[in-house]
Scaffold this motif. Sequence first.
Motif, short mmCIF file in Angstrom:
data_model
loop_
_atom_site.label_atom_id
_atom_site.label_comp_id
_atom_site.label_asym_id
_atom_site.label_seq_id
_atom_site.Cartn_x
_atom_site.Cartn_y
_atom_site.Cartn_z
N THR A 191 0.83 -1.20 0.00
CA THR A 191 0.00 0.00 0.00
C THR A 191 0.87 1.26 0.00
O THR A 191 0.64 2.18 -0.77
CB THR A 191 -0.94 0.02 1.23
OG1 THR A 191 -1.74 -1.16 1.21
CG2 THR A 191 -1.82 1.25 1.24
N PHE A 192 1.89 1.28 0.85
CA PHE A 192 2.76 2.45 0.93
C PHE A 192 3.56 2.65 -0.36
O PHE A 192 3.60 3.74 -0.92
CB PHE A 192 3.73 2.31 2.12
CG PHE A 192 4.76 3.40 2.16
CD1 PHE A 192 4.42 4.67 2.61
CD2 PHE A 192 6.06 3.18 1.75
CE1 PHE A 192 5.35 5.68 2.64
CE2 PHE A 192 7.01 4.18 1.77
CZ PHE A 192 6.65 5.44 2.22
N VAL A 193 4.19 1.60 -0.82
CA VAL A 193 5.06 1.69 -1.99
C VAL A 193 4.27 2.03 -3.25
O VAL A 193 4.72 2.82 -4.08
CB VAL A 193 5.87 0.38 -2.17
CG1 VAL A 193 6.63 0.38 -3.48
CG2 VAL A 193 6.83 0.22 -1.02
N GLY A 194 3.09 1.47 -3.40
CA GLY A 194 2.30 1.69 -4.59
C GLY A 194 1.82 3.12 -4.76
O GLY A 194 1.49 3.55 -5.85
N SER A 195 1.80 3.89 -3.67
CA SER A 195 1.28 5.26 -3.74
C SER A 195 2.38 6.32 -3.83
O SER A 195 2.09 7.50 -3.79
CB SER A 195 0.40 5.53 -2.51
OG SER A 195 1.20 5.50 -1.34
N GLN A 196 3.64 5.92 -3.96
CA GLN A 196 4.77 6.86 -3.99
C GLN A 196 5.30 7.06 -5.40
O GLN A 196 5.15 6.18 -6.25
CB GLN A 196 5.90 6.33 -3.10
CG GLN A 196 5.53 6.11 -1.65
CD GLN A 196 5.12 7.39 -0.97
OE1 GLN A 196 5.71 8.43 -1.15
NE2 GLN A 196 4.05 7.31 -0.18
N PRO A 197 6.00 8.20 -5.65
CA PRO A 197 6.71 8.35 -6.93
C PRO A 197 7.78 7.26 -7.06
O PRO A 197 8.26 6.72 -6.04
CB PRO A 197 7.37 9.73 -6.81
CG PRO A 197 6.59 10.44 -5.75
CD PRO A 197 6.07 9.39 -4.83
N LEU A 198 8.18 6.95 -8.29
CA LEU A 198 9.06 5.81 -8.56
C LEU A 198 10.37 5.85 -7.77
O LEU A 198 10.77 4.84 -7.19
CB LEU A 198 9.35 5.72 -10.06
CG LEU A 198 10.08 4.47 -10.52
CD1 LEU A 198 9.27 3.22 -10.19
CD2 LEU A 198 10.38 4.54 -12.00
N ILE A 199 11.05 6.97 -7.73
CA ILE A 199 12.34 7.06 -7.02
C ILE A 199 12.15 6.82 -5.53
O ILE A 199 12.87 6.03 -4.93
CB ILE A 199 13.00 8.45 -7.25
CG1 ILE A 199 13.30 8.66 -8.74
CG2 ILE A 199 14.24 8.62 -6.41
CD1 ILE A 199 14.38 7.75 -9.28
N ILE A 200 11.17 7.48 -4.95
CA ILE A 200 10.90 7.30 -3.51
C ILE A 200 10.46 5.87 -3.23
O ILE A 200 10.89 5.26 -2.25
CB ILE A 200 9.85 8.32 -3.02
CG1 ILE A 200 10.42 9.73 -3.12
CG2 ILE A 200 9.40 8.01 -1.60
CD1 ILE A 200 9.42 10.83 -2.87
N ALA A 201 9.63 5.33 -4.10
CA ALA A 201 9.16 3.94 -3.93
C ALA A 201 10.33 2.96 -4.00
O ALA A 201 10.39 2.01 -3.22
CB ALA A 201 8.13 3.61 -4.99
N THR A 202 11.28 3.21 -4.90
CA THR A 202 12.43 2.32 -5.05
C THR A 202 13.31 2.37 -3.80
O THR A 202 13.69 1.33 -3.26
CB THR A 202 13.26 2.71 -6.30
OG1 THR A 202 12.40 2.64 -7.44
CG2 THR A 202 14.43 1.78 -6.48
N VAL A 203 13.63 3.56 -3.33
CA VAL A 203 14.48 3.69 -2.13
C VAL A 203 13.74 3.14 -0.91
O VAL A 203 14.34 2.45 -0.07
CB VAL A 203 14.91 5.15 -1.93
CG1 VAL A 203 15.65 5.33 -0.61
CG2 VAL A 203 15.80 5.61 -3.08
N ALA A 204 12.45 3.43 -0.80
CA ALA A 204 11.66 2.92 0.34
C ALA A 204 11.59 1.40 0.30
O ALA A 204 11.72 0.74 1.35
CB ALA A 204 10.26 3.52 0.33
N SER A 205 11.39 0.84 -0.87
CA SER A 205 11.34 -0.63 -1.00
C SER A 205 12.68 -1.24 -0.62
O SER A 205 12.73 -2.26 0.07
CB SER A 205 11.00 -1.02 -2.44
OG SER A 205 9.72 -0.60 -2.77
N ALA A 206 13.76 -0.62 -1.07
CA ALA A 206 15.09 -1.11 -0.72
C ALA A 206 15.30 -1.02 0.79
O ALA A 206 15.85 -1.94 1.41
CB ALA A 206 16.17 -0.33 -1.47
N ALA A 207 14.84 0.06 1.40
CA ALA A 207 14.97 0.21 2.86
C ALA A 207 14.16 -0.85 3.60
O ALA A 207 14.64 -1.44 4.57
CB ALA A 207 14.53 1.61 3.28
#
Length: 160
Positions: A66-82
Amino acid sequence: MDIFTLAIWVGTIIFLIISLKRDKVKTKKALKMAFGMGKGMLGSILSIIFMIGLILTILPPENIATFVGSQPLIIATVASAAFGTITLIPAFIAFPLVGTLVNAGVSVIPSVAFLTTLTMVGVVTFPLEKREFGLKFTAARNGLSFIFAIIIAMVMGVII
């Protein structure tokens, strides 16, 4: 049990038998050393398993999607990696989980970043790794693994 696990077990048993036939004393000494090291790491391994359960309870996969799907791609990528660095999941669980994330609408790039950090970076295992390999090696390995996870995710985003 899959074919690869079975093959590893069979191979291990075959090589153990060969080793026992060649030199029983050295083989028994090596087995004693291995079991001794295993007992020494048992506390750390059990604490890692406990931390995995605790983290997955606090951060269920549905919340991550839910969190990752609602973020811009760069933020989603870094957040997913985190998220991947603090969550330690075996590969046979990680791949279906990432498939679930992709099916839930998460882009391939953040999903791959999550997958690669799940298997390459270990914040949960950091204390054990630091004790066994030293702080400098552990920090360098985890830092480089994180950077390469982002690079791999970007490359996979271009390929797929």
